[in-house]
Design a protein around this motif. Structure first.
Motif, mmCIF file in Angstrom:
data_model
loop_
_atom_site.group_PDB
_atom_site.id
_atom_site.type_symbol
_atom_site.label_atom_id
_atom_site.label_comp_id
_atom_site.label_asym_id
_atom_site.label_seq_id
_atom_site.Cartn_x
_atom_site.Cartn_y
_atom_site.Cartn_z
ATOM 1 N N VAL A 216 4.731 -19.423 43.745
ATOM 2 C CA VAL A 216 3.448 -20.064 43.479
ATOM 3 C C VAL A 216 2.409 -19.427 44.397
ATOM 4 O O VAL A 216 2.626 -19.335 45.609
ATOM 5 N N PHE A 217 1.324 -18.966 43.816
ATOM 6 C CA PHE A 217 0.249 -18.320 44.574
ATOM 7 C C PHE A 217 -0.858 -19.322 44.886
ATOM 8 O O PHE A 217 -1.020 -20.331 44.193
ATOM 9 N N HIS A 218 -1.623 -19.026 45.930
ATOM 10 C CA HIS A 218 -2.765 -19.879 46.260
ATOM 11 C C HIS A 218 -3.774 -19.897 45.112
ATOM 12 O O HIS A 218 -4.322 -20.947 44.773
ATOM 13 N N GLN A 219 -4.009 -18.718 44.526
ATOM 14 C CA GLN A 219 -5.011 -18.578 43.486
ATOM 15 C C GLN A 219 -4.363 -18.155 42.163
ATOM 16 O O GLN A 219 -3.579 -17.197 42.138
ATOM 17 N N PRO A 220 -4.667 -18.829 41.060
ATOM 18 C CA PRO A 220 -4.108 -18.435 39.762
ATOM 19 C C PRO A 220 -4.377 -16.969 39.419
ATOM 20 O O PRO A 220 -3.509 -16.308 38.833
ATOM 21 N N SER A 249 6.051 -21.326 33.318
ATOM 22 C CA SER A 249 5.526 -22.483 32.589
ATOM 23 C C SER A 249 4.977 -22.088 31.223
ATOM 24 O O SER A 249 5.129 -22.815 30.246
ATOM 25 N N LEU A 250 4.358 -20.924 31.164
ATOM 26 C CA LEU A 250 3.764 -20.474 29.913
ATOM 27 C C LEU A 250 4.818 -20.291 28.833
ATOM 28 O O LEU A 250 4.583 -20.595 27.656
ATOM 29 N N LEU A 251 5.999 -19.802 29.209
ATOM 30 C CA LEU A 251 7.054 -19.586 28.226
ATOM 31 C C LEU A 251 7.896 -20.832 27.988
ATOM 32 O O LEU A 251 8.201 -21.176 26.839
ATOM 33 N N GLU A 256 3.467 -28.176 26.796
ATOM 34 C CA GLU A 256 3.588 -29.349 27.670
ATOM 35 C C GLU A 256 3.345 -28.981 29.132
ATOM 36 O O GLU A 256 4.003 -29.480 30.036
ATOM 37 N N GLN A 257 2.392 -28.090 29.362
ATOM 38 C CA GLN A 257 2.174 -27.607 30.721
ATOM 39 C C GLN A 257 1.672 -28.702 31.656
ATOM 40 O O GLN A 257 1.963 -28.680 32.856
ATOM 41 N N ARG A 267 1.550 -24.251 36.706
ATOM 42 C CA ARG A 267 1.386 -23.576 35.415
ATOM 43 C C ARG A 267 1.211 -22.066 35.554
ATOM 44 O O ARG A 267 1.284 -21.336 34.562
ATOM 45 N N HIS A 268 0.998 -21.561 36.781
ATOM 46 C CA HIS A 268 0.909 -20.120 37.008
ATOM 47 C C HIS A 268 2.109 -19.588 37.799
ATOM 48 O O HIS A 268 2.050 -18.509 38.384
#
Length: 301
Positions: A216-220, A249-251, A256-257, A267-268
């Motif tokens: 998980v990144f700080h920024q999308p 999450s996208l896949l 249902e994100q 979600r990213h």
């Protein structure tokens, strides 16, 4: 689990085909202390379940439920525990003493080449439910495994232990690299986070922490830049001998994100199944992709 088992069963129309009525099953999403406290309270208040399903570790958050406590609850309240240890792998973890049934997707790291499908079910011979489970499985079992698939699976799995060891080592190195980068908010890996001590209880003497991690990144925008620049194969499988990345999450939760995000799945999030590449080569590709997040930050600044 990446998707509640009940929802998966409903989507594939299998509800009436399972050997146990699914309305009396339990699917803890993380197996946290709070969830197990709530489960114990509900059981003490009269809730009746027949089966509890869990994963070691979970996908994609790589958390490990407290199997010792779940085992104690199962003994006290008389329910079956089914554990999927595909992501941990039976080379790394020994879950059988604490559960009634162990299921594994042999399609994943046991095969490693993404060219054959298979699965296994192991019933604990010391389980108090052994006779019921074994007789039911024996009654419904059909030997329909295609002979050439069996040959391919056997051939692929010949170097299973060596691949697991290399994946264990590579994933630790990648996790260490990622956690030290300023663009990264969090790395989900069994060696990190609050459930490591739980994983360590069931980790074999020479076992490692598996091949899967998520970021998980700080920024999308950094997540997008990293993923686009990442010179690895892209696809939804795990356990392949070549590293494989997806925007999880996208896949897995495209429609249902919001629900997934409520349950802790950013979600990213980028999920990477670590392969057996040379460590320096793999780290080099990760570093190069991370450089694009730095460029994104400089452009943004």
């Amino acid at each position: 689990m990446s998707l509640p088992t009940w929802e998966s069963v409903g989507r594939w129309g299998l509800r009436e085909k399972w050997m146990i009525p699914l309305m009396q099953t339990c699917y803890p999403s993380a197996g946290s202390t709070q969830e197990l406290d709530e489960l114990e309270s509900s059981l003490a208040a009269g809730r009746d379940i027949q089966v509890l399903f869990c994963e070691v570790p979970s996908n994609p958050l790589l958390r490990t439920p407290d199997l010792l406590r779940i085992h104690a609850l199962a003994s006290k309240f008389n329910f079956i525990v089914v554990c999927d240890e595909t992501l941990g792998s039976f080379y790394n973890v020994d879950v059988l003493p604490y559960v009634d049934v162990v299921v594994t997707s042999l399609t994943k790291i046991f095969s490693g080449l993404c060219n054959v499908m298979g699965g296994s079910v192991v019933v604990n011979p010391h389980s108090s439910q052994y006779a019921t489970i074994h007789s039911t499985l024996t009654r419904i079992y059909e030997d329909i495994y295609f002979p050439l698939d069996a040959i391919t699976m056997a051939r692929n799995s010949a170097n299973f232990e060596e691949r697991v060891k290399q994946c264990n080592s590579n994933s630790l190195s990648v996790a260490s690299l990622l956690t030290s980068h300023p663009a990264v908010l969090n790395v989900n890996h069994p060696s990190l986070g609050p459930s490591r001590h739980v994983y360590d209880r069931i980790r074999r003497k020479n076992g490692g922490y598996g091949y899967l991690l998520s970021i998980v990144f700080h920024q999308p925008k950094d997540a997008v830049a990293f993923y686009d620049a990442l010179d690895l194969c892209k696809g939804p499988n795990v356990g392949t001998e070549f590293s494989l990345a997806i925007p999880y999450s996208l896949l897995a939760h495209f429609s249902e994100q919001e629900w997934a995000e409520i349950n802790g799945i950013d979600r990213h999030m980028v999920r990477i199944s670590i392969g057996i590449e040379q460590e320096h080569e793999l780290l080099g590709r990760i570093k190069e992709a991370l450089e694009h997040t730095n460029q994104t930050e400089r452009i943004r600044g």
